[in-house]
Design an enzyme around this catalytic site. Sequence first.
Site, PDB file in Angstrom:
ATOM      1  N   GLU A   1      39.386 109.423  15.162  1.00  0.00           N
ATOM      2  CA  GLU A   1      39.757 110.321  15.959  1.00  0.00           C
ATOM      3  C   GLU A   1      40.518 110.313  16.511  1.00  0.00           C
ATOM      4  O   GLU A   1      42.021 109.316  16.061  1.00  0.00           O
ATOM      5  CB  GLU A   1      38.386 109.492  16.828  1.00  0.00           C
ATOM      6  CG  GLU A   1      37.116 109.569  17.293  1.00  0.00           C
ATOM      7  CD  GLU A   1      36.945 109.090  18.112  1.00  0.00           C
ATOM      8  OE1 GLU A   1      37.258 108.630  19.548  1.00  0.00           O
ATOM      9  OE2 GLU A   1      35.149 109.282  18.508  1.00  0.00           O
TER      10      GLU A   1
ATOM     11  N   ARG B   1      39.108 135.654  16.270  1.00  0.00           N
ATOM     12  CA  ARG B   1      38.064 136.843  15.959  1.00  0.00           C
ATOM     13  C   ARG B   1      37.020 137.137  16.231  1.00  0.00           C
ATOM     14  O   ARG B   1      36.591 138.555  15.860  1.00  0.00           O
ATOM     15  CB  ARG B   1      38.478 137.384  14.819  1.00  0.00           C
ATOM     16  CG  ARG B   1      40.200 137.628  13.598  1.00  0.00           C
ATOM     17  CD  ARG B   1      40.221 137.375  12.449  1.00  0.00           C
ATOM     18  NE  ARG B   1      40.284 135.887  12.050  1.00  0.00           N
ATOM     19  CZ  ARG B   1      40.729 135.963  10.812  1.00  0.00           C
ATOM     20  NH1 ARG B   1      40.254 136.760   9.963  1.00  0.00           N
ATOM     21  NH2 ARG B   1      40.592 134.258  10.351  1.00  0.00           N
ATOM     22  N   GLN B   2      36.553 136.174  16.761  1.00  0.00           N
ATOM     23  CA  GLN B   2      35.233 136.421  17.337  1.00  0.00           C
ATOM     24  C   GLN B   2      35.629 136.341  18.942  1.00  0.00           C
ATOM     25  O   GLN B   2      35.682 135.508  19.764  1.00  0.00           O
ATOM     26  CB  GLN B   2      34.710 135.110  17.109  1.00  0.00           C
ATOM     27  CG  GLN B   2      34.065 134.873  15.694  1.00  0.00           C
ATOM     28  CD  GLN B   2      33.640 133.103  15.486  1.00  0.00           C
ATOM     29  OE1 GLN B   2      32.544 132.634  15.583  1.00  0.00           O
ATOM     30  NE2 GLN B   2      34.540 132.814  15.200  1.00  0.00           N
TER      31      GLN B   2
ATOM     32  N   HIS C   1      45.324 138.891  19.045  1.00  0.00           N
ATOM     33  CA  HIS C   1      44.108 139.690  17.689  1.00  0.00           C
ATOM     34  C   HIS C   1      43.220 140.956  18.373  1.00  0.00           C
ATOM     35  O   HIS C   1      43.535 141.851  18.348  1.00  0.00           O
ATOM     36  CB  HIS C   1      43.697 139.102  16.984  1.00  0.00           C
ATOM     37  CG  HIS C   1      42.382 139.316  16.250  1.00  0.00           C
ATOM     38  ND1 HIS C   1      42.433 140.240  14.862  1.00  0.00           N
ATOM     39  CD2 HIS C   1      41.342 140.290  16.242  1.00  0.00           C
ATOM     40  CE1 HIS C   1      41.911 141.083  14.461  1.00  0.00           C
ATOM     41  NE2 HIS C   1      40.802 140.525  14.766  1.00  0.00           N
TER      42      HIS C   1
ATOM     43  N   LYS D   1      38.565 150.473   6.553  1.00  0.00           N
ATOM     44  CA  LYS D   1      38.480 149.301   5.976  1.00  0.00           C
ATOM     45  C   LYS D   1      36.920 149.079   6.477  1.00  0.00           C
ATOM     46  O   LYS D   1      36.305 149.316   7.849  1.00  0.00           O
ATOM     47  CB  LYS D   1      38.710 148.186   5.597  1.00  0.00           C
ATOM     48  CG  LYS D   1      38.833 147.160   7.112  1.00  0.00           C
ATOM     49  CD  LYS D   1      40.005 146.327   6.654  1.00  0.00           C
ATOM     50  CE  LYS D   1      38.932 145.068   8.168  1.00  0.00           C
ATOM     51  NZ  LYS D   1      40.508 144.572   8.126  1.00  0.00           N
TER      52      LYS D   1
ATOM     53  N   ASP E   1      49.964 144.288   9.133  1.00  0.00           N
ATOM     54  CA  ASP E   1      48.884 143.992  10.335  1.00  0.00           C
ATOM     55  C   ASP E   1      48.881 142.807  11.088  1.00  0.00           C
ATOM     56  O   ASP E   1      50.090 141.374  11.218  1.00  0.00           O
ATOM     57  CB  ASP E   1      47.641 142.886   9.075  1.00  0.00           C
ATOM     58  CG  ASP E   1      46.474 143.337   9.306  1.00  0.00           C
ATOM     59  OD1 ASP E   1      46.029 143.454  10.692  1.00  0.00           O
ATOM     60  OD2 ASP E   1      45.514 142.873   9.107  1.00  0.00           O
TER      61      ASP E   1
ATOM     62  N   ASP F   1      38.919 105.230  12.495  1.00  0.00           N
ATOM     63  CA  ASP F   1      37.770 106.746  11.524  1.00  0.00           C
ATOM     64  C   ASP F   1      37.815 107.937  12.605  1.00  0.00           C
ATOM     65  O   ASP F   1      36.635 108.452  12.250  1.00  0.00           O
ATOM     66  CB  ASP F   1      36.507 106.430  13.333  1.00  0.00           C
ATOM     67  CG  ASP F   1      37.198 106.590  14.564  1.00  0.00           C
ATOM     68  OD1 ASP F   1      38.438 107.066  14.796  1.00  0.00           O
ATOM     69  OD2 ASP F   1      36.405 106.182  16.152  1.00  0.00           O
TER      70      ASP F   1
ATOM     71  N   THR G   1      42.118 142.400   2.752  1.00  0.00           N
ATOM     72  CA  THR G   1      42.210 143.370   3.803  1.00  0.00           C
ATOM     73  C   THR G   1      43.204 143.694   2.538  1.00  0.00           C
ATOM     74  O   THR G   1      43.493 145.838   2.575  1.00  0.00           O
ATOM     75  CB  THR G   1      42.438 143.030   4.860  1.00  0.00           C
ATOM     76  OG1 THR G   1      41.777 141.990   5.462  1.00  0.00           O
ATOM     77  CG2 THR G   1      43.072 144.101   5.425  1.00  0.00           C
TER      78      THR G   1
END
Length: 310
Positions: free
Chosen positions: A40, A96-97, A130, A192, A218, A38, A226
């Site tokens: 999992e 990034r959040q 990050h 940017k 980066d 399934d 970017t």
Amino acid sequence: MRDELRLFTGNANQELAVEICEYLSIGLGEAVVDKFKDGEIRVSISENVRGVDAFVVQPTGPPAENLLELLILLDALKRASARRITAVIPYFGYARQDRKDRPRVAITAKLIANLLTKAGADRVLTMDLHAPQIQGFFDIPLDHIYAAPVLLRYFDEAVKNNLVVMVPDIGSIKMGRAFAKRLGASLGFVDKRRPKPDATKVMNVVGDVDGKHVIMIDDIISTGSTLIEAAQAIRKLGGISITAGATHAVLAGDAVQKLTESIIAEVVVTNTLSVARNASSKIKVLSVAELLGEAIDRIHEEKSVSSLFV
Ligand code: R5P
């Protein structure tokens, strides 16, 4: 008490885990990490880990299965009585959040830190977060190491006179400064904006690039927009050649094709994420296995990890 070092991995980047094991002269820990019909995820540790010093190597880039495999591996090791469990996360996804920059958004970096701790991680080893302050989201020890020595060794050999190191946003300026110092280059940055997620608009290029060779540094390449937008702006201002270097090659969607067709001469990345070494003639993949292997060895031997970078 057994205090053997054992290293396990899921399916996110097995090649890197095997390379780290080679550096450490150990075999890869035996575990089944696959799926039920399934979909999992099913994990089962196939060797006795009671009392061992266990390390689980797994980057948590997309798909989300990679993160889930890591969490389930940690849970399995904890329930199998490993003495200490270190989550080795070469690329820490969802980073990034990391703040509420708009109303009603999640802080996923903190959520992932909570999940890792809850699942059984006693400590974390990660690379080029990050945002370095994500370390503070953990209440367990975290070692944060840098891919810079690996990238710098490569650029050192290719280095030209008349060089400028550019970073494509303010967040990477500290990383760029270290590169510029080591390469004897000047430093600049690209101002940017993100008009929408995954799109980039270059507002300004700060620094003199006219008649210069440019290395853009980066932490992450995701869509590539970017770097590509920055390269075009730099070329318009007279940059002669443009090379890019980044730790984490997320390479989302058609990023490989876009980078290959771009004016960037070479894109140098590391293998924190699984990247096909022949993905593009322009993309050079360097290995961070020795660096991670050495850090793992030092954690196991209770030696300093920071002294790796002096
Ligand atoms: C952003 O803050 C990061 O440092 C990178 O510049 C960004 O993640 C790159 O994303 P993309 O390749 O999609 O432009």
